[in-house]
Design a protein around this motif. Structure first.
Motif, PDB file in Angstrom:
ATOM      1  N   GLN A 226       0.847  -1.191   0.000  1.00  0.00           N
ATOM      2  CA  GLN A 226       0.000   0.000   0.000  1.00  0.00           C
ATOM      3  C   GLN A 226       0.883   1.241   0.000  1.00  0.00           C
ATOM      4  O   GLN A 226       1.859   1.304   0.749  1.00  0.00           O
ATOM      5  CB  GLN A 226      -0.901  -0.016   1.245  1.00  0.00           C
ATOM      6  N   PHE A 227       0.530   2.206  -0.830  1.00  0.00           N
ATOM      7  CA  PHE A 227       1.371   3.403  -0.909  1.00  0.00           C
ATOM      8  C   PHE A 227       0.510   4.662  -0.916  1.00  0.00           C
ATOM      9  O   PHE A 227      -0.609   4.696  -1.432  1.00  0.00           O
ATOM     10  CB  PHE A 227       2.277   3.361  -2.144  1.00  0.00           C
ATOM     11  N   ASP A 228       1.061   5.673  -0.303  1.00  0.00           N
ATOM     12  CA  ASP A 228       0.442   7.002  -0.263  1.00  0.00           C
ATOM     13  C   ASP A 228       1.590   8.003  -0.356  1.00  0.00           C
ATOM     14  O   ASP A 228       2.284   8.270   0.629  1.00  0.00           O
ATOM     15  CB  ASP A 228      -0.350   7.187   1.024  1.00  0.00           C
ATOM     16  N   CYS A 229       1.781   8.552  -1.562  1.00  0.00           N
ATOM     17  CA  CYS A 229       2.941   9.406  -1.826  1.00  0.00           C
ATOM     18  C   CYS A 229       2.469  10.793  -2.256  1.00  0.00           C
ATOM     19  O   CYS A 229       1.652  10.918  -3.186  1.00  0.00           O
ATOM     20  CB  CYS A 229       3.814   8.800  -2.913  1.00  0.00           C
ATOM     21  N   ARG A 230       2.971  11.815  -1.610  1.00  0.00           N
ATOM     22  CA  ARG A 230       2.550  13.183  -1.893  1.00  0.00           C
ATOM     23  C   ARG A 230       3.760  14.050  -2.218  1.00  0.00           C
ATOM     24  O   ARG A 230       4.808  13.939  -1.589  1.00  0.00           O
ATOM     25  CB  ARG A 230       1.799  13.768  -0.694  1.00  0.00           C
ATOM     26  N   GLU A 231       3.568  14.878  -3.216  1.00  0.00           N
ATOM     27  CA  GLU A 231       4.571  15.861  -3.606  1.00  0.00           C
ATOM     28  C   GLU A 231       3.944  17.250  -3.490  1.00  0.00           C
ATOM     29  O   GLU A 231       2.798  17.451  -3.883  1.00  0.00           O
ATOM     30  CB  GLU A 231       5.040  15.628  -5.047  1.00  0.00           C
ATOM     31  N   HIS A 232       4.696  18.188  -2.924  1.00  0.00           N
ATOM     32  CA  HIS A 232       4.195  19.544  -2.725  1.00  0.00           C
ATOM     33  C   HIS A 232       4.971  20.537  -3.591  1.00  0.00           C
ATOM     34  O   HIS A 232       6.146  20.310  -3.890  1.00  0.00           O
ATOM     35  CB  HIS A 232       4.302  19.942  -1.250  1.00  0.00           C
ATOM     36  N   SER A 233       4.314  21.603  -3.948  1.00  0.00           N
ATOM     37  CA  SER A 233       4.936  22.624  -4.800  1.00  0.00           C
ATOM     38  C   SER A 233       4.636  24.007  -4.253  1.00  0.00           C
ATOM     39  O   SER A 233       3.576  24.248  -3.636  1.00  0.00           O
ATOM     40  CB  SER A 233       4.413  22.518  -6.236  1.00  0.00           C
ATOM     41  N   ASN A 234       5.575  24.915  -4.474  1.00  0.00           N
ATOM     42  CA  ASN A 234       5.362  26.314  -4.087  1.00  0.00           C
ATOM     43  C   ASN A 234       4.546  27.070  -5.127  1.00  0.00           C
ATOM     44  O   ASN A 234       4.223  28.245  -4.933  1.00  0.00           O
ATOM     45  CB  ASN A 234       6.704  27.014  -3.869  1.00  0.00           C
ATOM     46  N   HIS A 235       4.226  26.393  -6.214  1.00  0.00           N
ATOM     47  CA  HIS A 235       3.414  27.003  -7.265  1.00  0.00           C
ATOM     48  C   HIS A 235       1.973  26.517  -7.142  1.00  0.00           C
ATOM     49  O   HIS A 235       1.701  25.434  -6.617  1.00  0.00           O
ATOM     50  CB  HIS A 235       3.964  26.645  -8.653  1.00  0.00           C
ATOM     51  N   THR A 236       1.050  27.303  -7.673  1.00  0.00           N
ATOM     52  CA  THR A 236      -0.354  26.908  -7.691  1.00  0.00           C
ATOM     53  C   THR A 236      -0.602  26.021  -8.904  1.00  0.00           C
ATOM     54  O   THR A 236       0.204  25.969  -9.840  1.00  0.00           O
ATOM     55  CB  THR A 236      -1.258  28.131  -7.763  1.00  0.00           C
ATOM     56  N   LEU A 237      -1.745  25.326  -8.882  1.00  0.00           N
ATOM     57  CA  LEU A 237      -2.104  24.502 -10.029  1.00  0.00           C
ATOM     58  C   LEU A 237      -2.248  25.357 -11.287  1.00  0.00           C
ATOM     59  O   LEU A 237      -1.902  24.926 -12.388  1.00  0.00           O
ATOM     60  CB  LEU A 237      -3.418  23.757  -9.754  1.00  0.00           C
ATOM     61  N   LYS A 238      -2.771  26.567 -11.104  1.00  0.00           N
ATOM     62  CA  LYS A 238      -2.951  27.450 -12.264  1.00  0.00           C
ATOM     63  C   LYS A 238      -1.610  27.795 -12.867  1.00  0.00           C
ATOM     64  O   LYS A 238      -1.454  27.776 -14.100  1.00  0.00           O
ATOM     65  CB  LYS A 238      -3.685  28.712 -11.826  1.00  0.00           C
TER      66      LYS A 238
ATOM     67  N   HIS B  84       3.112  25.370   1.351  1.00  0.00           N
ATOM     68  CA  HIS B  84       3.048  25.030  -0.056  1.00  0.00           C
ATOM     69  C   HIS B  84       1.690  25.401  -0.651  1.00  0.00           C
ATOM     70  O   HIS B  84       0.724  25.627   0.064  1.00  0.00           O
ATOM     71  CB  HIS B  84       3.317  23.530  -0.256  1.00  0.00           C
ATOM     72  N   CYS B  85       1.672  25.410  -1.984  1.00  0.00           N
ATOM     73  CA  CYS B  85       0.427  25.795  -2.689  1.00  0.00           C
ATOM     74  C   CYS B  85      -0.273  24.571  -3.279  1.00  0.00           C
ATOM     75  O   CYS B  85      -1.375  24.227  -2.874  1.00  0.00           O
ATOM     76  CB  CYS B  85       0.749  26.805  -3.787  1.00  0.00           C
ATOM     77  N   ALA B  86       0.366  23.919  -4.249  1.00  0.00           N
ATOM     78  CA  ALA B  86      -0.258  22.773  -4.916  1.00  0.00           C
ATOM     79  C   ALA B  86       0.374  21.472  -4.428  1.00  0.00           C
ATOM     80  O   ALA B  86       1.458  21.456  -3.848  1.00  0.00           O
ATOM     81  CB  ALA B  86      -0.090  22.908  -6.423  1.00  0.00           C
ATOM     82  N   PHE B  87      -0.338  20.381  -4.679  1.00  0.00           N
ATOM     83  CA  PHE B  87       0.188  19.072  -4.318  1.00  0.00           C
ATOM     84  C   PHE B  87      -0.350  18.024  -5.281  1.00  0.00           C
ATOM     85  O   PHE B  87      -1.363  18.241  -5.975  1.00  0.00           O
ATOM     86  CB  PHE B  87      -0.213  18.690  -2.883  1.00  0.00           C
TER      87      PHE B  87
END
Length: 552
Positions: free
Chosen positions: A175-187, A218-221
């Motif tokens: 089972q895996f749950d992997c998240r990446e975060h970004s300082n940018h928004t999805l837009k 962070h903004c987007a993920f």
């Protein structure tokens, strides 16, 4: 990092490829993983699921077993107004079990991860607590690292997982749950919120994008959520007796002679294909055909004394296997052709075959008398005599003194007595190690505390070192003939100090000359040293038996 690179990172392609890759049986598979450093949070946890529930498990991305689950618990059932309480070994009745268990102690003690006891017992794994590794021993004595426990992950070899699954009729759900975060928004990243789910064979996952809307730094993920199942091996490959297919034992052919043209004659070591004294296979060589090997064939075993033991006429690998050997020659080792096939695992046969030489002469008289004539025969080899006399001295000290003149070896030094031998080659390293071993056995082990009780009080403060204390004790006891023994110990000590313990220089050459190093091979020199060491042990034995060591 460019927007394109940031989008690629959030796509988690590399992570997904790693999680769904084709697994080799030799791969070390992460069955637990936790990494929250940097702009990501990666988590992997596993569950053992019944094979008849595979489709059900893959129909949802929700984990079937969470951290902290899979431990004993109870459940309350109500049937027609009656309450019934059942104990549940794994805390639930859905048949799902843990492979890695979270051991949590609420801050009272350090938390840690524990591999399922049944899995460990199934494979008879040895836990090396110093390295937190789990080892499996094959029938030939070889070791394989099956599992590794680290602070942030647990790795288990795929072969052993799938063998266990075979017997349990289960699949492993990673089972895996992997998240990446970004300082940018999805837009800014030109990504759409939401995602999609997918199933491919024994894997199901979903990749989802979202905005944190100002919550946190962070903004987007992106979130990669799902599970990948590992199927069992066939029961015939489980390695468990009664289920596995028994493979035919393989046998190596060994050199047993030369034909009239000088070509090697070889024959299988399969005992069932050899002649014996009861009429079997009359056209074949006899089971008791001697096979000859270079003496170096035993070096492998001397270098691993924690696993192997080489004794007078015997070679042991723990309690896994053993073979009778003729190790009573200066330059070779012999064994019966049939014993090589009957007693040695195939991999060990290959090792011996690499040292196989043309036969010259026969087996030793000692081995012939023991094996063929069924007579009692003492070994005449100095290494065998030394080990025997060393043990006898300890027994005599217990009987006649009540204390040991040579202290018993600590567990960490026990290999020195097992490694006593005349080296098979003239390697300086082997010579130095053997000199060091003799020094440990004969000088460093002298019982200074008890020897001090044999020395007049006025002399004690002026003495330095164990050899001087033994000399004073023997002198105080009016023992005769000790001077040559003390001289040998001093020369041995000096040789060790100038060779094994320090860089070699002119001092080493001077001391080595006392033992004739320049005039003989190192093997011959050590044979002479060992002969003197044997004489010293026999001298101590006689002294102890005659009651010469008296208290002052």
């Amino acid at each position: 990092m460019s927007m394109e690179q940031e989008c690629k990172r959030l796509s988690q392609e590399t992570m997904l490829e790693s999680l769904t890759r084709n697994l080799q049986l030799t791969d070390m598979l992460p069955v637990y993983y936790s990494n929250t450093t940097g702009p990501h949070s990666h988590g992997i946890y596993c569950a053992l699921v019944p094979s008849d529930r595979v489709d059900e498990v893959l129909s949802t991305l929700t984990w079937d077993l969470s951290h902290g689950g899979g431990v004993p618990g109870s459940a309350v059932y109500h049937d027609d107004g009656d309450e019934r309480i059942e104990y549940l070994r794994f805390g639930d009745d859905d048949g799902i079990e843990p492979l890695v268990i979270d051991r949590v102690f609420h801050g009272m003690r350090e938390d840690y991860k524990e591999i399922s006891e049944e899995f460990r017992l199934f494979h008879r794994l040895y836990h090396d607590r110093k390295t937190d590794r789990y080892l499996k021993f094959d029938d030939d004595g070889s070791e394989t690292v099956v599992a590794v426990v680290e602070d942030d992950r647990v790795l288990i070899r795929v072969k052993e997982i799938r063998q266990f699954l075979a017997i349990r009729d289960m699949h492993l759900s990673i089972q895996f749950d992997c998240r990446e975060h970004s300082n940018h928004t999805l837009k800014e990243l030109e990504l759409d919120e939401g995602g999609q789910e997918r199933r491919d064979g024994l894997a199901a996952w979903g990749l989802f994008y979202g905005d944190l809307h100002g919550i946190g730094e962070h903004c987007a993920f992106s979130r990669l959520l799902g599970k990948r199942l590992v199927e069992p091996l066939p029961k015939s490959k489980s390695g468990l007796w009664g289920f596995e297919e028994k493979a035919d034992k393989k046998y190596v052919e060994f050199i047993i002679g030369l034909d009239e043209y000088g070509d090697e004659e070889t024959y299988t070591s399969n005992p069932g294909a050899l002649a014996n004294f009861f009429g079997a296979n009359p056209e074949a060589p006899n089971y008791l055909t001697p096979v000859h090997f270079r003496k170096q064939v035993l070096d492998k075993y001397f270098q691993q004394p924690s696993k192997y033991t080489v004794e007078d006429s015997m070679l042991w690998c723990g309690s896994l296997w053993s073979m009778q050997i003729d190790n009573h020659h200066e330059d070779k080792v012999c064994a019966w052709l049939g014993d090589l096939g009957r007693d040695l695992p195939f991999q060990e046969q290959l090792h011996w075959r690499s040292f196989n030489i043309h036969p010259q002469g026969g087996v030793s008289e000692t081995y012939f008398r023991r094996q063929i004539l069924a007579q009692f025969a003492n070994s005449e080899r100095p290494e065998h005599l030394f080990v025997n006399r060393y043990a006898q001295l300890q027994r005599d000290c217990s009987e006649h003194l009540g204390w040991q003149i040579l202290l018993p070896l600590d567990a960490g030094d026990a290999y020195f007595i097992k490694s006593v031998r005349i080296p098979a080659s003239d390697e300086q390293r082997d010579f130095d190690e053997l000199v060091l071993g003799l020094t440990k056995l004969l000088i460093d082990s002298l019982n200074e505390k008890e020897l001090n009780k044999l020395i007049p009080e006025a002399d004690g403060p002026n003495l330095k070192g164990s050899i001087s204390r033994l000399e004073a004790a023997l002198q105080a006891s009016n023992e005769e003939g000790y001077e040559s023994q003390i001289a040998f110990l001093r020369k041995l000590q000096n040789l060790r100090s100038s060779s094994s313990a320090h860089r070699k220089g002119t001092n080493y050459r001077k001391i080595a000359n006392d033992f004739g190093v320049d005039d003989q091979s190192l093997s011959a020199v050590f044979a002479g040293i060992l002969g003197q060491a044997l004489g010293f042990v026999e001298f101590l034995t006689t002294t102890v038996r005659e009651g010469c060591l008296r208290r002052c």
